[in-house]
Write a protein that holds these residues in place. Structure first.
Motif, PDB file in Angstrom:
ATOM      1  N   ILE A 124      39.050  -6.669 -35.054  1.00  0.00           N
ATOM      2  CA  ILE A 124      38.326  -7.937 -35.094  1.00  0.00           C
ATOM      3  C   ILE A 124      37.807  -8.144 -36.511  1.00  0.00           C
ATOM      4  O   ILE A 124      36.917  -7.423 -36.968  1.00  0.00           O
ATOM      5  N   PRO A 125      38.363  -9.085 -37.258  1.00  0.00           N
ATOM      6  CA  PRO A 125      37.946  -9.264 -38.655  1.00  0.00           C
ATOM      7  C   PRO A 125      36.576  -9.916 -38.769  1.00  0.00           C
ATOM      8  O   PRO A 125      36.245 -10.836 -38.014  1.00  0.00           O
ATOM      9  N   PHE A 126      35.795  -9.463 -39.739  1.00  0.00           N
ATOM     10  CA  PHE A 126      34.509 -10.069 -40.050  1.00  0.00           C
ATOM     11  C   PHE A 126      34.555 -10.844 -41.367  1.00  0.00           C
ATOM     12  O   PHE A 126      33.676 -11.652 -41.640  1.00  0.00           O
ATOM     13  N   THR A 127      35.546 -10.557 -42.192  1.00  0.00           N
ATOM     14  CA  THR A 127      35.701 -11.246 -43.467  1.00  0.00           C
ATOM     15  C   THR A 127      37.033 -11.980 -43.464  1.00  0.00           C
ATOM     16  O   THR A 127      37.995 -11.542 -42.833  1.00  0.00           O
ATOM     17  N   GLU A 128      37.087 -13.076 -44.199  1.00  0.00           N
ATOM     18  CA  GLU A 128      38.336 -13.829 -44.284  1.00  0.00           C
ATOM     19  C   GLU A 128      39.420 -12.974 -44.928  1.00  0.00           C
ATOM     20  O   GLU A 128      40.572 -12.971 -44.492  1.00  0.00           O
ATOM     21  N   LYS A 129      39.061 -12.224 -45.941  1.00  0.00           N
ATOM     22  CA  LYS A 129      40.015 -11.345 -46.603  1.00  0.00           C
ATOM     23  C   LYS A 129      40.208 -10.087 -45.760  1.00  0.00           C
ATOM     24  O   LYS A 129      39.239  -9.434 -45.374  1.00  0.00           O
ATOM     25  N   GLN A 130      41.459  -9.742 -45.488  1.00  0.00           N
ATOM     26  CA  GLN A 130      41.756  -8.552 -44.685  1.00  0.00           C
ATOM     27  C   GLN A 130      42.816  -7.675 -45.353  1.00  0.00           C
ATOM     28  O   GLN A 130      43.457  -6.856 -44.691  1.00  0.00           O
ATOM     29  N   LEU A 131      42.973  -7.826 -46.655  1.00  0.00           N
ATOM     30  CA  LEU A 131      43.895  -6.987 -47.421  1.00  0.00           C
ATOM     31  C   LEU A 131      43.154  -6.381 -48.604  1.00  0.00           C
ATOM     32  O   LEU A 131      42.584  -7.105 -49.426  1.00  0.00           O
ATOM     33  N   LEU A 132      43.160  -5.064 -48.681  1.00  0.00           N
ATOM     34  CA  LEU A 132      42.535  -4.350 -49.790  1.00  0.00           C
ATOM     35  C   LEU A 132      43.608  -4.040 -50.829  1.00  0.00           C
ATOM     36  O   LEU A 132      44.646  -3.467 -50.505  1.00  0.00           O
ATOM     37  N   THR A 133      43.359  -4.422 -52.065  1.00  0.00           N
ATOM     38  CA  THR A 133      44.340  -4.216 -53.125  1.00  0.00           C
ATOM     39  C   THR A 133      44.233  -2.807 -53.688  1.00  0.00           C
ATOM     40  O   THR A 133      43.214  -2.435 -54.269  1.00  0.00           O
ATOM     41  N   MET A 134      45.294  -2.031 -53.511  1.00  0.00           N
ATOM     42  CA  MET A 134      45.366  -0.673 -54.040  1.00  0.00           C
ATOM     43  C   MET A 134      46.337  -0.702 -55.231  1.00  0.00           C
ATOM     44  O   MET A 134      47.539  -0.510 -55.081  1.00  0.00           O
ATOM     45  N   ARG A 135      45.817  -0.982 -56.417  1.00  0.00           N
ATOM     46  CA  ARG A 135      46.668  -1.108 -57.601  1.00  0.00           C
ATOM     47  C   ARG A 135      47.125   0.277 -58.046  1.00  0.00           C
ATOM     48  O   ARG A 135      46.317   1.140 -58.366  1.00  0.00           O
ATOM     49  N   THR A 136      48.444   0.457 -58.067  1.00  0.00           N
ATOM     50  CA  THR A 136      49.028   1.771 -58.338  1.00  0.00           C
ATOM     51  C   THR A 136      50.172   1.608 -59.328  1.00  0.00           C
ATOM     52  O   THR A 136      51.176   0.955 -59.027  1.00  0.00           O
ATOM     53  N   ASN A 137      50.019   2.167 -60.526  1.00  0.00           N
ATOM     54  CA  ASN A 137      51.049   2.050 -61.564  1.00  0.00           C
ATOM     55  C   ASN A 137      51.394   0.590 -61.852  1.00  0.00           C
ATOM     56  O   ASN A 137      52.561   0.219 -61.955  1.00  0.00           O
ATOM     57  N   GLU A 138      50.374  -0.258 -61.970  1.00  0.00           N
ATOM     58  CA  GLU A 138      50.556  -1.685 -62.254  1.00  0.00           C
ATOM     59  C   GLU A 138      51.223  -2.444 -61.109  1.00  0.00           C
ATOM     60  O   GLU A 138      51.675  -3.579 -61.296  1.00  0.00           O
ATOM     61  N   ILE A 139      51.312  -1.828 -59.944  1.00  0.00           N
ATOM     62  CA  ILE A 139      51.853  -2.498 -58.762  1.00  0.00           C
ATOM     63  C   ILE A 139      50.740  -2.625 -57.732  1.00  0.00           C
ATOM     64  O   ILE A 139      50.073  -1.634 -57.403  1.00  0.00           O
TER      65      ILE A 139
END
Length: 371
Positions: free
Chosen positions: A182-197
């Motif tokens: 059940i989402p509480f925030t509109e954003k539901q993707l965490l950005t895991m920046r790895t080697n510029e990706i």
């Protein structure tokens, strides 16, 4: 390295923490090389000794007024490990706020012996940029209104908490999470920046525990793949697409397969944002029809690839990259692929202070099959 929790006998998960780290690494290298046999071994890639875990799975116990965040001890009583030195600093910093959130929102910790209460766990994941994903694992929907009521307070105290949700785990089982999110925030993707990706992690998706070592693992895989020059790549057990997106390139067809729809969703968004043509599919990696790619990547759970080993051995794949967190099942699976010869390997110390080891092996077909 010393840990006050270990010294006090409150936690024993880091069983080798008293051993100097260089000695730990040398021992792991010796064990895995003996288990897997002779091949070209690159130098082991080390981890930071502390502050390397990007995720915390904190069992909530105690009372509303005095909750503990950590593990369960004898008799199902909570042992607080909120300041565990193995966790990344943003994760540790969030713990006092989360403890107060339990009290403010009146979230009754779940009692395992009594099978009563609402809040079972709090799951926290930190990104390389210091952002957080926070998930409250609840027994039912009863506490949701109180969580929502205090959500603004939580976000004010933890402005880096960009993904917040509740997960429902109604049954009395030894699991970390249930099927309903059940989402509480509109954003539901965490950005895991790895080697510029940018890899995108959705609640319920899998990401390696040690971001810095995972980045090295992906770099090594990309380097070995570059030398092999495959025209097609199949990334099985692809998770959020770490290997697939790192191995993507011009004139190279790449497909990723993963059973978790949440992980595939994040991988597809990441591919679209990056502008790459990597294709991701939801499916059972052991039953796919992509085994005739020039290069097949497998990154299975600890149990290994099982019957998939024989299918790979009989396939037309010229190379296999096998990333394993269990050298025992890795050795078993390699023995089931006699047509694929292990030529290179490297240990990546994803899990310092215990016996676990992540190993990447490059296999090469001894005799190229005629298509």
């Amino acid at each position: 390295m010393h840990c006050s929790y270990m010294d006090a006998g409150r936690c024993c998960s880091a069983t080798r923490i008293e051993i100097p780290y260089p000695e730990q690494l040398a021992t792991k290298q010796r064990v895995v090389s003996e288990a897997l046999g002779p091949m070209e071994w690159a130098p082991a890639f080390p981890s930071a000794e502390a502050g390397f875990r990007n995720k915390a799975k904190m069992v909530v116990a105690g009372t509303v007024e005095q909750p503990t965040l950590g593990i369960l001890g004898p008799g199902g009583l909570g042992i607080d490990l909120a300041a565990c030195p193995l966790h990344e600093r943003p994760v540790v910093t969030a713990m006092p706020v989360l403890r107060e959130m339990v009290t403010r929102a009146g979230l009754t910790p779940y009692s395992v012996p009594d099978r009563r209460g609402e809040l079972k766990l709090i799951l926290v994941t930190g990104s390389p940029a210091g952002e957080l994903m926070i998930r409250f694992v609840l027994r039912s929907t009863e506490a949701l209104p109180r969580l929502r009521k205090h959500l603004d307070w939580l976000r004010e105290k933890l402005p880096n908490a960009v993904v917040i949700s509740a997960n429902l785990l109604p049954t009395h089982v030894a699991l970390t999470e249930g099927e309903t999110e059940i989402p509480f925030t509109e954003k539901q993707l965490l950005t895991m920046r790895t080697n510029e990706i940018d890899l995108l992690l959705r609640p319920g998706g899998f990401f390696q525990t040690n971001t810095a070592v995972a980045a090295a693992l992906y770099r090594q895989a990309a380097a070995w793949a570059s030398e092999a020059s495959p025209r097609s790549v199949a990334d099985l057990y692809c998770g959020v697409g770490g290997f697939a997106l790192h191995l993507a390139g011009p004139d190279r067809e790449v497909v990723g397969v993963e059973v978790s729809a949440e992980a595939v969703d994040g991988a597809r968004v990441a591919a679209a944002r990056r502008g790459t043509s990597v294709r991701f599919e939801v499916g059972d990696a052991t039953a796919v029809e992509h085994l005739d790619a020039d290069l097949v990547v497998v990154n299975p759970p600890r149990r290994g690839i099982g019957d998939l080993a024989a299918r790979l051995d009989a396939s037309h794949a010229r190379h296999v990259l096998y990333s394993s967190c269990n050298p025992t099942t890795l050795a078993r699976d390699l023995a089931e692929m006699p047509s694929l010869r292990p030529v290179r390997a490297r240990l990546f110390d994803m899990f310092p202070h215990n016996h676990h080891a992540e190993v990447l092996v490059l296999l090469e077909r001894a005799v190229t099959k005629v298509r």
